[in-house]
Write an enzyme that holds these catalytic residues in place. Structure first.
Site, short mmCIF file in Angstrom:
data_model
loop_
_atom_site.label_atom_id
_atom_site.label_comp_id
_atom_site.label_asym_id
_atom_site.label_seq_id
_atom_site.Cartn_x
_atom_site.Cartn_y
_atom_site.Cartn_z
N MET A 48 -61.95 -39.81 -27.77
CA MET A 48 -61.76 -39.53 -29.21
C MET A 48 -60.27 -39.49 -29.56
O MET A 48 -59.87 -38.76 -30.46
CB MET A 48 -62.38 -38.19 -29.57
CG MET A 48 -63.82 -38.00 -29.09
SD MET A 48 -64.35 -36.29 -29.30
CE MET A 48 -65.85 -36.26 -28.29
N SER A 49 -59.45 -40.25 -28.82
CA SER A 49 -58.00 -40.12 -29.06
C SER A 49 -57.28 -41.40 -28.69
O SER A 49 -57.87 -42.47 -28.62
CB SER A 49 -57.46 -38.97 -28.19
OG SER A 49 -57.47 -39.34 -26.82
N HIS A 57 -55.43 -28.01 -24.79
CA HIS A 57 -54.25 -28.60 -25.43
C HIS A 57 -53.33 -27.44 -25.84
O HIS A 57 -53.54 -26.79 -26.87
CB HIS A 57 -54.64 -29.44 -26.64
CG HIS A 57 -55.42 -30.68 -26.28
ND1 HIS A 57 -54.83 -31.92 -26.16
CD2 HIS A 57 -56.73 -30.85 -25.98
CE1 HIS A 57 -55.75 -32.81 -25.80
NE2 HIS A 57 -56.91 -32.17 -25.69
N HIS A 109 -67.53 -30.13 -22.96
CA HIS A 109 -66.08 -30.03 -22.83
C HIS A 109 -65.67 -29.20 -21.61
O HIS A 109 -64.62 -29.43 -21.02
CB HIS A 109 -65.48 -29.46 -24.12
CG HIS A 109 -63.98 -29.62 -24.23
ND1 HIS A 109 -63.34 -30.84 -24.08
CD2 HIS A 109 -62.99 -28.72 -24.46
CE1 HIS A 109 -62.03 -30.67 -24.22
NE2 HIS A 109 -61.79 -29.38 -24.44
N ASN A 122 -66.42 -37.57 -16.94
CA ASN A 122 -67.90 -37.47 -16.95
C ASN A 122 -68.45 -38.87 -17.08
O ASN A 122 -67.74 -39.78 -17.54
CB ASN A 122 -68.35 -36.60 -18.14
CG ASN A 122 -67.83 -37.10 -19.46
OD1 ASN A 122 -66.62 -37.01 -19.73
ND2 ASN A 122 -68.70 -37.66 -20.27
N HIS A 148 -56.10 -34.66 -32.81
CA HIS A 148 -57.24 -35.56 -32.94
C HIS A 148 -57.71 -35.57 -34.39
O HIS A 148 -57.59 -34.56 -35.09
CB HIS A 148 -58.42 -35.09 -32.07
CG HIS A 148 -58.08 -34.82 -30.64
ND1 HIS A 148 -57.50 -33.65 -30.21
CD2 HIS A 148 -58.24 -35.60 -29.53
CE1 HIS A 148 -57.32 -33.70 -28.90
NE2 HIS A 148 -57.75 -34.86 -28.45
N TYR A 176 -60.71 -35.43 -35.39
CA TYR A 176 -61.83 -34.50 -35.64
C TYR A 176 -61.35 -33.07 -35.91
O TYR A 176 -62.12 -32.24 -36.38
CB TYR A 176 -62.84 -34.52 -34.49
CG TYR A 176 -62.30 -34.06 -33.14
CD1 TYR A 176 -62.06 -32.72 -32.88
CD2 TYR A 176 -62.02 -34.98 -32.14
CE1 TYR A 176 -61.55 -32.30 -31.66
CE2 TYR A 176 -61.52 -34.58 -30.91
CZ TYR A 176 -61.29 -33.23 -30.68
OH TYR A 176 -60.77 -32.82 -29.48
N GLU A 177 -60.07 -32.79 -35.60
CA GLU A 177 -59.54 -31.45 -35.93
C GLU A 177 -59.31 -31.32 -37.44
O GLU A 177 -58.98 -30.24 -37.91
CB GLU A 177 -58.22 -31.22 -35.19
CG GLU A 177 -58.38 -31.14 -33.68
CD GLU A 177 -57.04 -31.05 -32.97
OE1 GLU A 177 -56.42 -29.98 -32.96
OE2 GLU A 177 -56.60 -32.09 -32.41
N SER A 184 -56.81 -33.93 -22.58
CA SER A 184 -57.50 -32.65 -22.38
C SER A 184 -57.38 -32.18 -20.94
O SER A 184 -57.77 -32.90 -20.00
CB SER A 184 -58.99 -32.80 -22.71
OG SER A 184 -59.17 -32.91 -24.09
N ALA A 236 -58.75 -37.73 -21.28
CA ALA A 236 -60.00 -37.48 -20.57
C ALA A 236 -61.05 -38.35 -21.27
O ALA A 236 -61.09 -38.38 -22.50
CB ALA A 236 -60.37 -36.01 -20.69
#
Ligand SMILES: O=P(O)(O)O[C@H]1O[C@H](CO)[C@@H](O)[C@H]1O
Ligand SMILES: Nc1nc2[nH]cnc2c(=O)[nH]1
Length: 326
Positions: A256-257, A101, A294, A280, A123, A125-126, A70, A153
């Site tokens: 998440m990746s 992206h 995000h 973060n 990802h 979640y997409e 990201s 990230a």
């Protein structure tokens, strides 16, 4: 720079174009048994078709592939003699749907080495199944890529980590894998790799060492960490209890990746190296009002991207053919 805006509609994803209801991703939404589920995946021939299309449309023959996390797609801008393909124009490629992206595959020379860069990853979640998320990695393998560099990230779980630190990935925890969610689920095609690949050596030791050497030459070893990345399904960020749990499990960063791509790359014998940019700090305290978002992730990526880009390009300069490090 050459841009490909060929008027080609993405060809059918064969397994996803059976009769019946389809999701927006072209995946049938009703399947009755395991064999129909197993057929919902790209075959070796599908990968070859996409790889051959790319080889026919560029003279570059990359040995290194880089997947940008990201907000980290700026790395692709360092490539010389670029040939750029929009994902939407590449046969059978998924499309990017997440901010940060860009959805472009960029071929060119990075530090004089033929390289292909994914400006944007996919990802789970997409809504993409993991065999789609990881399709580009198999295509890279069929293009002749030997080394995969993944960036992401991530939230920092290790209390020593600061926002903006770069973590060399030593190892990972595949949380969805504990529940059987794994890109290698389904029939195994030995042309890609073995049924039961080892993962104890997933992240190449020599490349990890090289990262530390390059960082100290750049004078940034103070912000270079090495640790364990944990992948969750997303798209929500973690609860405080989840962060505390992951910390106890031994995870230093969370995202998440990445893990599905790494598993598929190792399955097909590629050498893998990875970085997490700590965008973060994971929230571990019930008293704080801080929460992940995000916009903050993208802003930290923007601020720290240049250092990461330099680190990666200096590393690529020293990666020799056939997996040696100069
Ligand atoms: O892992 P990358 O693609 O860098 O993106 C990370 O940032 C997003 C959340 O801010 C999630 O997609 C997470 O995985
Ligand atoms: N799951 C997760 N993904 C991230 N990507 C960037 N930061 C985070 C985070 O804190 N958690």
């Amino acid at each position: 720079m050459r841009h490909f805006f060929l008027g080609l509609a993405p060809p059918d994803v064969k397994r996803g174009r059976q009769a019946g209801n389809k999701s927006p991703l072209g995946i049938p939404t009703h399947h009755s048994n395991h064999s129909s589920l197993a057929s919902l995946r790209y075959t070796y021939e599908d990968g070859k078709k996409t790889a051959d299309w790319l080889l026919a449309n560029t003279k570059h023959r990359p040995k290194v592939a880089i997947i940008c996390g990201s907000g980290l797609g700026g790395l692709a801008d360092l490539l010389k003699d670029q040939v750029v393909f929009e994902y939407t124009k590449i046969p059978q490629f998924p499309h990017s749907t997440v901010a940060g992206h860009a959805g472009k595959l960029v071929f060119g020379n990075l530090s004089g080495k033929p390289t292909v860069v994914m400006q944007g990853r996919f990802h789970m979640y997409e809504g993409y199944p993991l065999w789609k998320v990881t399709f580009p990695v198999r295509v890279f393998s069929l293009l002749g890529v030997e080394t995969l560099i993944v960036t992401n990230a991530a939230g920092g779980l290790n209390p020593e980590y600061k926002v903006g630190d770069i973590m060399v990935i030593r190892d990972h925890i595949n949380m969805p894998g504990f529940a059987g969610v794994n890109p290698l689920v389904g029939p195994n095609d030995e042309r890609f790799g073995a049924r039961f690949p080892a993962m104890s050596d997933a992240y190449d030791r020599d490349l990890r060492k090289l990262a530390h050497t390059v960082a100290s030459e750049m004078g940034c070893s103070g912000s270079l960490r090495e640790g364990v990345y944990c992948s969750l399904g997303g798209p929500n960020y973690e609860t405080i209890a989840e962060c505390r749990f992951l910390q106890r499990l031994g995870a230093d960063s969370v995202g998440m990746s990445t893990v599905p791509e790494v598993i598929v790359a190792r399955h097909c014998g590629m050498r893998v190296f990875g970085f997490s940019l700590i965008t973060n700090k994971a929230v571990l305290d019930y008293e704080t009002k801080e929460k992940a978002n995000h916009a903050e992730v993208l802003e930290t990526s923007r601020q720290s991207a240049r250092v990461l880009e330099k680190l990666v390009s200096l590393m690529v300069q020293r990666i020799e053919r056939n997996n040696n490090v100069a």
